[in-house]
Each structure stands twice: as structure tokens, then as C-alpha cells.
Write a protein that holds these residues in place. Structure first.
Motif, PDB file in Angstrom:
ATOM      1  N   HIS A  74       0.805  -1.208   0.000  1.00 52.92           N
ATOM      2  CA  HIS A  74       0.000   0.000   0.000  1.00 52.92           C
ATOM      3  C   HIS A  74       0.847   1.270   0.000  1.00 52.92           C
ATOM      4  N   ALA A  75       1.398   1.569  -1.133  1.00 53.97           N
ATOM      5  CA  ALA A  75       2.084   2.850  -1.331  1.00 53.97           C
ATOM      6  C   ALA A  75       1.855   3.231  -2.781  1.00 53.97           C
ATOM      7  N   TRP A  76       1.500   4.460  -3.029  1.00 51.18           N
ATOM      8  CA  TRP A  76       1.246   4.889  -4.405  1.00 51.18           C
ATOM      9  C   TRP A  76       1.642   6.350  -4.531  1.00 51.18           C
ATOM     10  N   THR A  77       1.900   6.785  -5.749  1.00 52.92           N
ATOM     11  CA  THR A  77       2.255   8.181  -5.993  1.00 52.92           C
ATOM     12  C   THR A  77       1.583   8.670  -7.268  1.00 52.92           C
ATOM     13  N   CYS A  78       0.993   9.853  -7.215  1.00 46.48           N
ATOM     14  CA  CYS A  78       0.504  10.507  -8.427  1.00 46.48           C
ATOM     15  C   CYS A  78       1.098  11.917  -8.457  1.00 46.48           C
ATOM     16  N   ILE A  79       1.551  12.335  -9.611  1.00 44.19           N
ATOM     17  CA  ILE A  79       2.158  13.662  -9.717  1.00 44.19           C
ATOM     18  C   ILE A  79       1.546  14.432 -10.881  1.00 44.19           C
ATOM     19  N   ASP A  80       1.156  15.677 -10.622  1.00 45.77           N
ATOM     20  CA  ASP A  80       0.808  16.618 -11.691  1.00 45.77           C
ATOM     21  C   ASP A  80       2.116  17.235 -12.160  1.00 45.77           C
ATOM     22  N   ILE A  81       2.351  17.201 -13.472  1.00 44.28           N
ATOM     23  CA  ILE A  81       3.700  17.576 -13.917  1.00 44.28           C
ATOM     24  C   ILE A  81       3.727  18.751 -14.886  1.00 44.28           C
ATOM     25  N   GLU A  82       4.267  19.874 -14.438  1.00 44.22           N
ATOM     26  CA  GLU A  82       4.755  20.976 -15.264  1.00 44.22           C
ATOM     27  C   GLU A  82       3.819  21.478 -16.351  1.00 44.22           C
ATOM     28  N   CYS A  83       2.515  21.492 -16.097  1.00 46.50           N
ATOM     29  CA  CYS A  83       1.553  21.954 -17.101  1.00 46.50           C
ATOM     30  C   CYS A  83       1.774  21.181 -18.404  1.00 46.50           C
ATOM     31  N   GLU A  84       2.185  19.960 -18.253  1.00 47.67           N
ATOM     32  CA  GLU A  84       2.574  19.151 -19.386  1.00 47.67           C
ATOM     33  C   GLU A  84       1.850  17.815 -19.356  1.00 47.67           C
ATOM     34  N   ALA A  85       1.870  17.146 -18.229  1.00 51.48           N
ATOM     35  CA  ALA A  85       1.263  15.826 -18.132  1.00 51.48           C
ATOM     36  C   ALA A  85       1.217  15.433 -16.667  1.00 51.48           C
ATOM     37  N   GLY A  86       1.337  14.139 -16.411  1.00 48.31           N
ATOM     38  CA  GLY A  86       1.324  13.661 -15.041  1.00 48.31           C
ATOM     39  C   GLY A  86       1.849  12.250 -15.022  1.00 48.31           C
TER      40      GLY A  86
END
Ligand code: SF4
Ligand SMILES: [Zn+2]
Lengths: 557, 408, 279
Positions: A331-343
Motif C-alpha cells: 500500500h504505497a502509491w504516488t501521483c504527480i501533476d507535472i509541469e503543465c505538461e502531463a502527469g
């Protein structure tokens, strides 16, 4: 010159179906039979082994930052390690770790040891391009390349929302391709990764983006057209909306139609072939998907086969991965919003054969393989590491070639799967020729790699010999010989040498005006300059890789 | 003059600097902070030394190899260098079973341990700059990243129109006087209490009753007010710097912050932006992870990478500091120092080898603190000095055939 | 390969005593030293077993027979050297450590008993699933805690006669930890379930506690403000716990059924409890 005798060659491009013959190699390339007078320095007797061009993985996450994130989230995957050792030629085989998310040095060795000589990273963010290429430079032996991820970046969405001319959009795509040293263009959840940043939690094909008002259909069509007009050999590589959602078959079918005849490659389609029938609200829609592929010659797919065990799912699709976070194991996860580019989103995952949904996913993938009739338009992938690590390919090949084995495995998985899938009724068994198509000739043709995927004179001498064995898993897992650029690099499954492979890329032309516009956008709004996205040829060589090998763009709109 | 160069002197990697070379030294002429202005000028030359005696750098690398071969528990530490330097460090460590550590390894480890034990939603600088309408500074004012406010917070004109941002400080950062009226000092308390404060906030966000009416002199209603502000954001960003929180229990605060962000994100959008990445730490973590399966600290055992278990005493350190002239190696251990020409981080080491500064004297690449962007470093003042990778490769070549497991 | 004792070959039917040699390499991992993998071997056979790639056991240890002990009993004389991962994934037999143990003692333990006459390092019982660990001396930080790649303790019993360091029971999921000498700060942090018993502990106990019980005799200093007082009540299971610990010959002050119940951490769901024995 090197001559290989008694090679039972399967080369679908040349129509060779296993007749025993000799092959000739000079300066790293295949050459025609030079006749009896020619000097042959070395002869290797392949003893009637099955010979094919080196394997080509069209979709394998081996280079991007999200795989590195997956590595950090999976310490247990890296507890088992491999030692460094000297190779026969005095070079060094580096140490490493990881099964589902192998470190890059050993990722290259493992591909080579199972006869694969090229693999392509399908999701490279422009801001991460440099790190991706460095990682690929650290992935030895195989040739490699990357697909640039577009379609969720604010600049593109703005251009589209303001009704920019197709030519303008094509310039934009060309700039990104050329500067980031990419081989193709991928779109993930078109517009949806951006929409998630505006707190939209789902975005179907014709649903409007909350801020830009554009729909995934518009994004898809604009990118498909740009890719086509630029003459990029590989069609737009599409990860459709609603990844993994029961009932997503409707979206997938509609996406196929949305191309309106333009070439489209749909990736890891297994994850997009779900119905919501049955008592558990989850069913196979592989038949409908396969029929649509059979009907529409502009389409190709790769499967994204699921195999059982621990792996990590890593995707640019933050919207879907955020929704999947509860299934994370461990149970570990990561989501990232990236640089007005993607994720990007990483969710470690364990597929269990006794779990109905997981086992049905496994069956759906196989159904797709068996139902799509034209092997030139379906490619063998597990979407490494999403469905399983690529090291399961030999077993997957056996599942396709050996119906008895397949049905025994079907008996062993969750008991209700057999009833909810037509798998048992599918008699088809892949031939060696079909395997050669879905694992090398097809991917090479789709990517525009004219001198790879076959063994005609002039082709790169990447080839592999397998000792024929009715147990196809054992056969494909341990080739007797693997040659890379004409050099023998693997003998009996053991690495002998670890040369650096090539990075393949495109350099389409673009109007200078777009460069100015992109520069202005980055300088004014973003936290880095557009010119710093550009990966230099020399820089890759300095780091330890090779300067990119530029392939031609062929088609014109 | 060189326009728009990347600055390697903190994790922000500002890439808009103007730099000129004057008499072989780089000088910042546009956009750099005081730190950049102080660190760009570096002498073009310095003397390599073995036990105080002047030597050619290759001879010094050879001497380093000899000492390394004789060491039982070597370590390669500091690791302040570009991506190519980190790669070379791993290739060397693999041959001599060394430990590999980064100077900011403790903060890296806290961050890593927190993300391995639950969910984490993160964001990057451009998203923050353009989207954030609420920024929660948890225990930090981003002091280790001088231009953070200028580049990410102050620009109001964004891609999506003008932003009114609420900037909220909690923890120690809120204890001192404001330098900007825009900063709201929501809750002041020592950073050691951050984990508990965040649990309080989570409790009130979840609508749970508490016996306590006050916490460290702060009325609980203040937590309620803050919770309401956080919930009202459209795109909120929580910012912290693990280096400002004390290990080993800082990870509890980070874990609580990630949980808070995830809970807020159920209804609106929130994400975290952990600061750090100075002295090439983000790049070191990235390269070590793709080549050795884990960020530093790590160690090689028989040429296989492993997590570093105990902080065993080391008997030889190869200390790398290409960016910071003052970074000091651990005391009481013989040191081979690979550092910038003006290094003055302590007593004369056993061996000193001056190296080119990536981004000033030599091209290279680094990863920004938000981990995704990877930026090129230019060489506005090229110097006749070897790069970190050159020296480490030479040491490795000098080691050939000597290492314990090379023959195995 | 591990040989179950029933299939044992060779002349020896006794246990073994391994004494660490001073010249053994520093970075020695003790994970391979399991009773089951050496059971039935003569000292000479055992000395030839690989300990790590390229290293034989005999290079690092002198090996003697222990005629008084059955063959599934292994004694390690470590002195003050701290070998990491002793008893890792052990699933039966007895491992006795005369001297100290390093980090990750009994990591992933599945069965059997580990007795350490001295102290142990950090993360003893990390991921432990079953079995019993007894430490006569002090334990380091993160007792039963979640080491990287492992969950916290998942089952079994972990008994420490001395003191435990900081963050005992961190992210523990199941099982029982008892510490006679008391625990350090942040005890029971982020615990998911299970029981931790200690006469007293340091500051900020129970921070992030989700479920599970901390049983203490004294209210910890700086109790997080996210715990609410639910008053004094009778808890029958405490008497059961008392009898059970007595049966394990583990000495603690007597446990009464009566205890004050503090409920929290309210920030983490609020389903955990700190019980202060006696009220
Ligand atoms: S803030 Fe950091 S990166 Fe930017 S100029 Fe200053 S030192 Fe360089
Ligand atoms: Zn993919």
C-alpha cells in the motif's frame, strides 16, 4: 564475414518459413550469399535451431521517470540483487536489482538474454526527456527509443481550444519530437490528465474539458492528423480514456471510430476491453474489440497481457491511477501533476490467479491475441511492468502456441473465469511465423524500422537462434545464440558481451515560428525554458550512450 | 554573454541566468540570487595534492586507487556532482564494495520512507506557479531555495488568469516576523510538533470531536479555521523541506502531511511539493535508483547493490563536492577529496583532486528538486580540469584487478 | 538447501555452536544462519556451507557440536559484534544468540524461537508473522517496526526484558510486543493493530495510531492532543493477557482489569486506544 549454417529461419518479411539455410553477416549487417569464392572468417553451425530477427518490444516502460518512482515504491522488489561480474571479453556486467522494475543495466542484459534486441519506452514527458535518454543509455545491448507524451500539455490544449490550424499543431508536434529525440507520439487519456488538475475525475470521449472546453475526441483527432501529416512512421500511440474501468469497451470502440480512417495504434488494449456484464459487473469485451480491429485496417494494437505475480502499474494517467490507488499492493502509491505538461501515477500491484477480476484480465488479453486475425496489426506486450514484467514473454509465447497448456492454466485460475470467457473455445495456436510477426516483424514495420525485424540483405544483423523445443517457454527463455550488430553476445542464455545499442529518433522539420511561440510560452509561464527540453546529440555520447540514429519521416499529408 | 543558463547551486535549478566569463571566471550578470553570484566564480585551476605534495591529477587518482584497494570499508560520500559523476561513483563502488552516500541523504531518506508507507500526491514548480490558490508552508519558508518565492509564488499572472494565493505558514516558519504581508501566519509552534499539529488538523477536517480546547497555547478553533481555508482551495499545494525537520521522526510529519493532502484531495485538488535536492541530491537519487534500485545511502556487497544497513564506521572516504566549496567530509577518516578548485571544507585531506564545476566549467545535467525535470548544465567558463566522472573512472581503472570480488 | 531434521544425514544429532571469528568481514549478513539449514550437519559439514556468495561459514565462525542440544537448536556466539538479520524468515527450531544481535533480528520470522542473551539493534521483529523472540537486554529503535520493504510486525510475540528505543510498534499490524524496561518516544506511532505492553514510555505515544492497543502503567508525557479520555472501565482481556505473559515467564507489574481508556489518534480515524492500567 560470418556465416551461420543450418539456420531454420522464420522471416515473415521474406516469406521464409523455417527451411534450413545459411545466413551471411558482414560489418554488422546481413548480406546476400556471396558465392563460394568469398572469404568467410568464421562459421557457426546453428544445428537447425529456429532463427528469427532479434525481438522488438514496442511498448515497455524501461526509461521514464515513472519507472524510477516505481522502483522507489517497491523496496521488496529490489531486495534480491544481482552481482557484478566480468564477461568473457573482459568487459563488465554490472550488478543490479529488481524483477518487476529491474534496474537499467540488468534490464538490458535480460532483454538480450531472451533474444530481444530493441525495446521502446512509450511515455516520455518532454521535461523528463533528458533523464529518460540517460536511463536508456544505461540500458545496454538493446537498441532503444522513446515516444513523446503529448495531448495534455497546456500549450497544446490552448492551441487546440483557439482553433489553431492543423499545420500549426503539426509544427508543435514536430518540434517536440525533434527536440526530445523521440521516435513516435503517444497520447494518454487525451485531455484527461489535464482535466484531473481541474478536479475532473472522469473524462469520456465526448466530454468537455472543464477549462479548455475541448473533448478527448478533438485532442485525439488533432494529434493523429499531425502525426500522419508529418510522416511519422508509427501512428499516434493511444492510451484511451477510462483505463481499467468496467464497461470501457464503449469508449475504446468509439475511439477507434474517432480516427476516421487515420492510422491509430491503441496500446495495452487488454486494459480497455472490459464490459460490465455478469454478477460481478466485470466481463470480457475482447470479442467486440477484436472484431473492430479486424474490420478497420487503419488500426493496430498491442495487448498489455496480464500475468500473475507482483508488479507495478506506472502510467501517465493520473486520473485513472488516482482512482486505482486503493488497489495498491503494497500500500504505497504516488501521483504527480507535472509541469503543465502531463502527469504520472504509480500503483504497485499484485495480480492473483485466484482473483476473478485479475484472472479474467489474463483471459481477456489472450482472447485478444487469438481473435485478432491479422498478426501484422497486433503486437506482443505486457505493457511492462503494468501487466507483468517483460521476462514473462517466453511463457506468454507458450500460452499462444500451446492450446493444451493454455487450457491447463485456465483450469488453475479462478473457477468462474472459464465460464465468463470464451477462451477455451478458441482453438487457435500461434505458429512460429506468427510469433515472429507479433514480436519483431510487425513492431519493426509499425515503427518504420526498415532494417530491423527481418533478415534480408542490408538488415541490421540482430538475430537470435532458439533450440527447437515443444516446451516453447523453455525454448524462448534461453536462446542458444543471440547476435547484436553481427556480434555474438549471448550463448546458451548467457551474456558474453554488453555493447551499447543505438538510440533511434526522428527529426521532422517545423516552421521556425512555432519555436518562438513555444519559447515564449515556457519563458513567460513555466519554471523552465523550452530550449532546455532539447537533448543534444553530443550530450548523450558524453554520458556514455551513442548519438541518436535519425530515421526518416516518410509519409506526407 | 551566455543567456538562460541553468544554475546548479540549489535544487531549484533556475535556468534563466545570464553568465559572463571574465578572466576565466564565471560571473552572474542576470537573474541569479546571492548564492549563485557567490558560487559561479570559481578559479580555473588548483593543484592536486597527495599528502600535501603537489601532483598531477592522474597520479593523484592512481594513489587514490591504491588506498581504496587497501581500505576495508570505503565510502563514496558527499556526492555533490552531476548525473555522470553519480554514475561513475556507482561504477566505482561496485568494484570495491563501497558505501554510497549523499550529503543530504538523511533528508532524502525521510522523504523516501514517508512515500513508501502510503499514498502521495505531488506536484511540480510550474503547476504550483500557475494553478495554486492556496499554499501551505509546513515548517519551512523555503530558505534553502532563495528564489523559490520569486519564481513560483510571486508571479500572479498565470496560464489561467490572475491568482489570488493564500500563503499560510505553520510551524517554526510562522514564529518569526513576516517579510511579506502576503504570508499568513496561521499556527506557530516548534517543528518538532509538526506531526501532531497535522494530526489535529486531520481530526478537525474529519469533523472529530476533541477533548482538548488548546494545543500549545493555540485554541483548537484556529485549527478549524485553517481546515476551512484548506478545504476552500481549488488547487492547494503543501510545501515542506525535510531538511528542516529532524530525522528520524520527521517522516511521521511527512506521512501525516501526505495523508492530509490525500484527504483534502477527495473533494478538491491538493498536492504536495517537497523541497530539497540541493548539491545534486535529486539527481543522485534518480541515478542511484535507476542503476542500483535505491537512492543513497546504499552499499555494494560482492558487487551487488543493497540498502546500507548500519552506519558502519568507514576507513576511507572519497568525498565529492563539485558545487559547495565548504562541504566538509566526515572528521577522523582519511579522505580523498574531489572538489571545486576553491574548496576549503576543512583540513588538508590525504588526497585532493580539483574538479570542474558542472554548469560552470563543464557541461552536465541535473534533476530539479521536483524530480521530473532534468536540465542541462552549460560551461560558460570552461576550465582545464577533469570532471568528477573522469577522476572516478581513472580511480576505477587504477583499481582493475585489485578489488576483492573482481577475480571471483 | 534447507534439510528438515527428519531427513538429517551424517553422524551428528546434536545442535551446533558457532563462534564468530574476529577476522570475519565487517559487512556480514547473518540472514543465512538458520537452525533448519544447518540441522543434522556435522561441524565439518556446517563449516563448508556457503554463508554469502563466495564465503564459507567456516571462514567466519568456528563450529562445534553442542551435544546437550537437539539438532534444531543453533547457538551463535557473537560477543559484541552485531550481525544483522539473524533469524531472518526462520520457520522453526531455536536460535540462541550469546552476545548481541544487530538490526532486523527475526525479520519476517515465521516460527520457532529466537533468544538473545544480549541486546539487539533496530527493527527487531520487522514483518514478524509468528514465533517468539526474546531479548534479555535492550532493543534498539523501531522494535517490531516497518523496515523498508516490510510491514510492521504481523503476528507472534516479541518480548524485551530491557528497554526499547524510539518508536516501538511502529506500523505494527498484529501480535504482541511486551517491553519490561519501558519504551522510548513515539511508541506505537502509526500502529495499525496489535498490542504493545510496557510499564512506561517516552513522549508522544500513539501518534497516528489507527487501531490497536497500547497498554501502559503510567500516562505517557506529552500525550498527543488527538486522544480523548473515555474514562475508567474494566477490560477482561487484560487479565487474560496477564496470565499469558506469566505463562511465558515474562515479568511485568501485575495487570489489573481496570484501566483508563484514551481513544485516538482522532487524526487517523480514532479507533485505537491507550489503556492506563489502574486508571
Ligand atoms: S535559487 Fe538556487 S538555483 Fe536559483 S539562482 Fe539561486 S542558487 Fe541558483
Ligand atoms: Zn504503457
Amino acid at each position: 564475414m560470418l556465416r551461420l549454417d543450418r539456420a531454420r529461419v522464420y522471416d515473415p518479411v521474406q516469406g521464409w518459413r523455417g527451411q534450413s539455410r545459411s545466413l551471411f553477416i558482414e560489418n554488422g549487417r546481413m548480406v546476400a550469399d556471396p558465392g563460394p569464392q568469398a572469404t568467410v572468417e568464421r562459421v557457426i553451425d546453428l544445428e537447425d535451431a529456429v532463427v528469427m530477427a532479434g525481438g522488438i518490444d514496442i511498448h515497455s516502460h524501461i526509461g521514464s521517470g515513472k519507472v524510477n518512482l516505481a522502483r522507489t515504491l517497491m523496496p521488496h522488489d529490489h531486495a534480491r540483487t544481482e552481482r557484478a561480474a566480468a564477461l568473457e571479453n573482459g568487459a563488465w556486467r554490472h550488478g543490479g536489482s529488481g524483477q518487476a522494475t529491474p534496474t537499467s543495466w540488468i534490464a538490458g542484459y535480460r532483454y538480450a538474454e531472451m533474444g530481444y534486441t530493441a525495446a521502446f519506452e512509450p511515455a516520455m514527458l518532454p521535461v523528463n526527456a533528458r533523464a529518460t535518454h540517460y536511463t536508456l543509455a544505461d540500458t545496454p545491448v538493446i537498441d532503444k527509443g522513446a515516444y513523446v507524451l503529448l495531448g495534455n500539455d497546456d500549450l497544446f490544449l490552448r492551441l487546440l481550444a483557439r482553433g489553431a490550424e492543423p499545420q500549426r499543431l503539426a509544427d508543435y508536434v514536430a518540434w517536440m519530437l525533434a527536440r526530445t529525440r523521440s521516435l513516435a507520439v503517444k497520447v494518454v487519456n487525451p485531455g484527461g490528465i489535464s482535466a484531473f488538475k481541474f478536479n475532473q475525475r472522469a473524462l469520456d470521449l465526448d466530454q468537455a474539458h472543464a477549462y479548455y472546453g475541448v473533448t478527448p475526441r478533438q485532442v485525439l483527432r488533432a494529434l493523429a492528423r499531425a502525426v500522419h501529416d508529418l510522416g511519422v512512421p508509427h501512428p499516434l500511440h493511444v492510451h484511451t480514456s477510462n483505463l481499467g474501468v468496467p464497461g470501457n469497451v464503449a469508449t475504446t470502440l468509439a475511439t477507434m471510430e474517432a480516427a476516421e480512417g487515420l492510422p491509430l495504434h491503441l496500446t495495452h488494449v487488454q486494459f480497455h476491453s472490459y464490459g460490465k456484464e455478469g454478477p460481478r459487473g466485470f466481463s470480457s469485451a475482447a470479442e467486440a474489440i477484436a472484431e473492430a480491429v479486424n474490420r478497420q485496417p487503419n488500426l493496430s494494437i498491442d495487448v498489455g497481457q496480464v500475468m500473475f505475480g507482483q508488479t507495478a502499474t506506472a502510467s501517465g494517467d493520473t486520473m485513472a491511477q488516482y482512482a486505482n490507488r486503493r488497489h495498491a499492493h503494497p500500500h504505497a502509491w504516488t501521483c504527480i501533476d507535472i509541469e503543465c505538461e502531463a502527469g504520472c501515477g504509480v500503483v504497485p500491484f499484485r495480480y492473483r490467479d485466484r482473483n476473478f477480476v485479475h484472472a479474467l484480465q489474463w483471459a481477456i488479453g489472450l482472447e485478444l491475441f487469438l481473435r485478432v486475425r491479422d498478426p501484422w496489426r497486433i503486437f506482443l506486450t505486457t505493457d511492462h511492468p503494468n501487466g507483468a514484467p517483460y521476462t514473462v514473454y517466453p511463457q506468454l509465447m507458450r500460452l499462444l502456441m500451446d492450446r493444451g497448456y493454455r487450457n491447463r492454466m485456465l483450469d488453475a485460475v479462478h473457477p468462474e473465469v472459464a465460464a465468463h470467457s470464451a477462451l477455451r473455445g478458441l482453438d487457435r495456436e500461434y505458429t512460429l511465423e506468427e510469433i515472429a510477426i507479433v514480436t519483431r516483424a510487425g513492431p519493426a514495420r509499425s515503427l518504420g524500422l526498415r532494417d530491423r525485424g527481418h533478415l534480408a540483405p542490408g538488415a541490421v544483423a540482430d538475430l537470435v537462434a532458439y533450440r527447437d523445443d515443444p516446451d516453447r517457454d523453455a525454448m524462448f527463455a534461453r536462446p542458444s545464440h543471440v547476435f547484436k550488430d553481427g556480434e555474438l553476445i549471448v550463448r546458451d542464455g548467457r551474456l558474453l558481451a554488453a555493447p551499447q545499442g543505438a538510440t533511434l529518433a526522428l527529426e521532422p522539420e517545423f516552421d521556425a515560428a512555432i519555436e518562438a511561440q513555444i519559447s515564449e510560452h515556457y519563458a513567460r509561464h513555466l519554471s523552465l525554458r523550452a530550449e532546455h527540453l532539447a537533448v543534444g546529440a553530443q550530450e548523450l555520447a558524453d554520458y556514455g550512450g551513442r548519438a541518436p540514429l535519425i530515421l526518416p519521416c516518410t509519409r506526407h499529408g | 554573454m551566455n543567456q538562460a543558463l541553468t544554475c546548479p547551486f540549489c535544487g531549484l535549478l533556475c535556468d534563466d541566468l545570464g553568465v559572463e566569463s571574465r578572466a576565466g571566471r564565471a560571473e552572474v550578470t542576470a537573474a541569479g540570487c546571492a548564492q549563485a553570484r557567490a558560487l559561479f566564480p570559481v578559479p580555473p585551476q588548483a593543484q592536486a595534492r597527495i599528502d600535501g605534495q603537489a601532483a598531477d591529477w592522474r597520479a593523484a587518482a592512481k594513489a587514490a586507487a591504491e588506498r581504496l584497494a587497501a581500505a576495508r570499508r570505503p565510502s563514496i560520500a558527499g556526492l555533490g556532482c552531476d548525473l555522470a559523476g553519480v554514475r561513475a561513483a556507482l561504477m566505482l563502488a561496485e568494484r570495491c564494495d563501497a558505501r554510497v552516500e549523499h550529503r543530504h541523504g538523511a533528508a532524502l531518506a525521510q522523504e523516501l520512507r514517508a512515500t513508501r508507507r502510503g499514498g502521495s500526491l505531488r506536484t511540480t514548480l510550474s503547476e504550483l506557479r500557475n494553478r495554486a490558490d492556496c499554499v501551505l508552508f509546513a515548517g519551512t519558508r523555503a530558505a534553502a531555495h532563495p528564489r523559490f518565492f520569486e519564481r513560483c509564488i510571486e508571479p500572479r499572472e498565470g496560464l489561467f488568469g490572475a491568482r489570488q494565493r493564500r500563503l499560510i505558514l505553520i510551524g517554526e516558519a510562522a514564529q518569526t516576523a513576516p517579510e511579506s504581508a502576503a504570508l499568513e501566519h496561521a499556527l506557530a509552534f516548534p517543528n518538532a510538533h509538526l506531526a501532531e499539529a497535522v494530526q489535529l488538523l486531520r481530526a478537525r477536517l474529519a469533523g472529530r470531536r476533541l477533548d482538548a480546547r488548546h494545543w500549545h497555547g493555540i485554541p483548537i478553533e484556529r485549527f478549524d479555521a485553517l481546515a476551512a481555508v484548506l478545504r476552500a482551495a481549488h488547487y492547494g499545494v503543501a510545501v515542506w523541506d525535510a531538511a528542516e525537520l529532524k530525522p528520524p521522526h520527521a517522516e511521521l510529519a511527512l506521512r501525516a502531511l501526505y495523508d492530509l493532502v490525500a484527504e483534502l484531495n477527495r473533494d478538491t485538488r491538493w498536492a504536495a511539493l517537497p523541497l530539497g535536492g540541493n548539491d545534486g541530491a535529486a539527481g543522485a537519487a534518480a541515478v542511484c535508483t535507476w542503476l542500483a534500485g535505491r537512492p543513497p545511502p546504499l552499499r555494494y556487497v560482492h558487487g551487488a547493490p543493497q540498502d546500507a544497513l548500519n552506519a558502519d564506521a568507514t576507513d576511507l572516504v572519497i568525498w565529492i563536492s563539485a558545487f559547495d566549496p565548504q562541504a566538509a567530509p566526515p572528521p577522523d577518516v582519511p579522505a580523498v577529496v574531489l572538489a571545486r578548485a576553491d574548496w576549503r571544507g576543512g583540513a588538508a585531506p590525504a588526497i585532493f583532486i580539483p574538479v570542474a564545476v558542472p554548469g560552470v566549467q563543464r557541461p552536465g545535467a541535473l534533476v530539479r528538486l521536483d524530480e521530473v525535470p532534468c536540465l542541462p548544465l552549460a560551461a560558460p567558463a570552461p576550465a582545464d580540469l577533469p570532471g568528477v566522472a573522469d577522476v572516478l573512472d581513472a580511480v576505477r581503472a587504477g583499481l582493475a584487478g585489485r578489488s576483492a570480488h573482481a577475480a571471483a | 538447501m534447507a534439510l528438515p531434521s527428519s531427513q538429517s544425514r551424517g553422524s551428528s544429532v546434536s545442535g551446533l555452536i558457532l563462534t564468530l571469528k574476529p577476522q570475519a568481514p565487517e559487512a556480514l549478513d547473518g540472514a543465512g544462519l538458520l537452525p533448519a539449514s544447518l540441522a543434522g550437519l556435522s561441524p565439518a559439514e556446517a563449516a563448508r556451507r556457503p554463508l554469502a556468495p563466495g564465503i564459507e561459514l567456516g571462514e567466519c565462525f568456528t563450529v562445534q557440536a553442542d551435544p546437550a542440544a537437539p539438532d534444531h537448536r543453533l547457538t551463535l556466539r557473537t560477543g559484541a559484534r552485531r550481525l544483522a538479520r539473524l533469524g531472518c524468515a526462520m520457520d522453526g527450531g531455536t536460535l540462541r544468540v550469546v552476545g548481541d544481535a544487530g538490526d532486523l533480528l527475526g525479520q519476517d520470522l515465521r516460527g520457532g524461537e529466537i533468544v538473545v542473551e544480549g541486546g539487539c539493534g533496530a527493527y527487531a521483529g520487522a514483518g514478524q508473522r509468528a514465533g517468539l523472540i526474546r531479548v534479555r537486554g535492550d532493543a534498539g529503535d523501531f522494535l517490531g517496526g516497518a523496515a523498508d520493504g516490510y510491514e510492521g510486525m504481523r503476528g507472534g510475540v516479541l518480548l524485551v526484558q530491557g528497554r526499547a528505543g524510539a518508536r516501538a510498534g511502529w506500523r505494527m499490524r498484529r501480535g504482541l510486543i511486551a517491553v519490561a524496561g519501558g519504551c522510548g518516544d513515539w511508541c506505537g506511532a502509526e500502529m495499525l493493530a496489535g498490542t504493545l505492553v510496557a510499564p512506561r514510555c517516552g513522549a508522544r505515544a500513539g501518534l497516528g495510531l489507527r487501531r490497536g492497543s497500547l497498554v501502559l502503567w503510567e500516562c505517557p508525557p506529552e500525550l498527543p492532543a488527538t486522544f480523548n479520555d473515555a474514562g475508567v472501565a474494566e477490560f477482561v482481556w487484560l487479565a487474560r493477557l496477564d496470565r499469558w505473559l506469566a505463562a511465558l515467564e515474562f515479568r511485568l507489574p501485575p495487570l489489573t482489569q481496570r484501566a483508563r481508556r484514551l481513544v485516538g489518534d482522532q487524526g487517523a480515524g480514532g479507533k485505537g486506544e491507550i489503556l492506563i492500567v489502574g486508571g
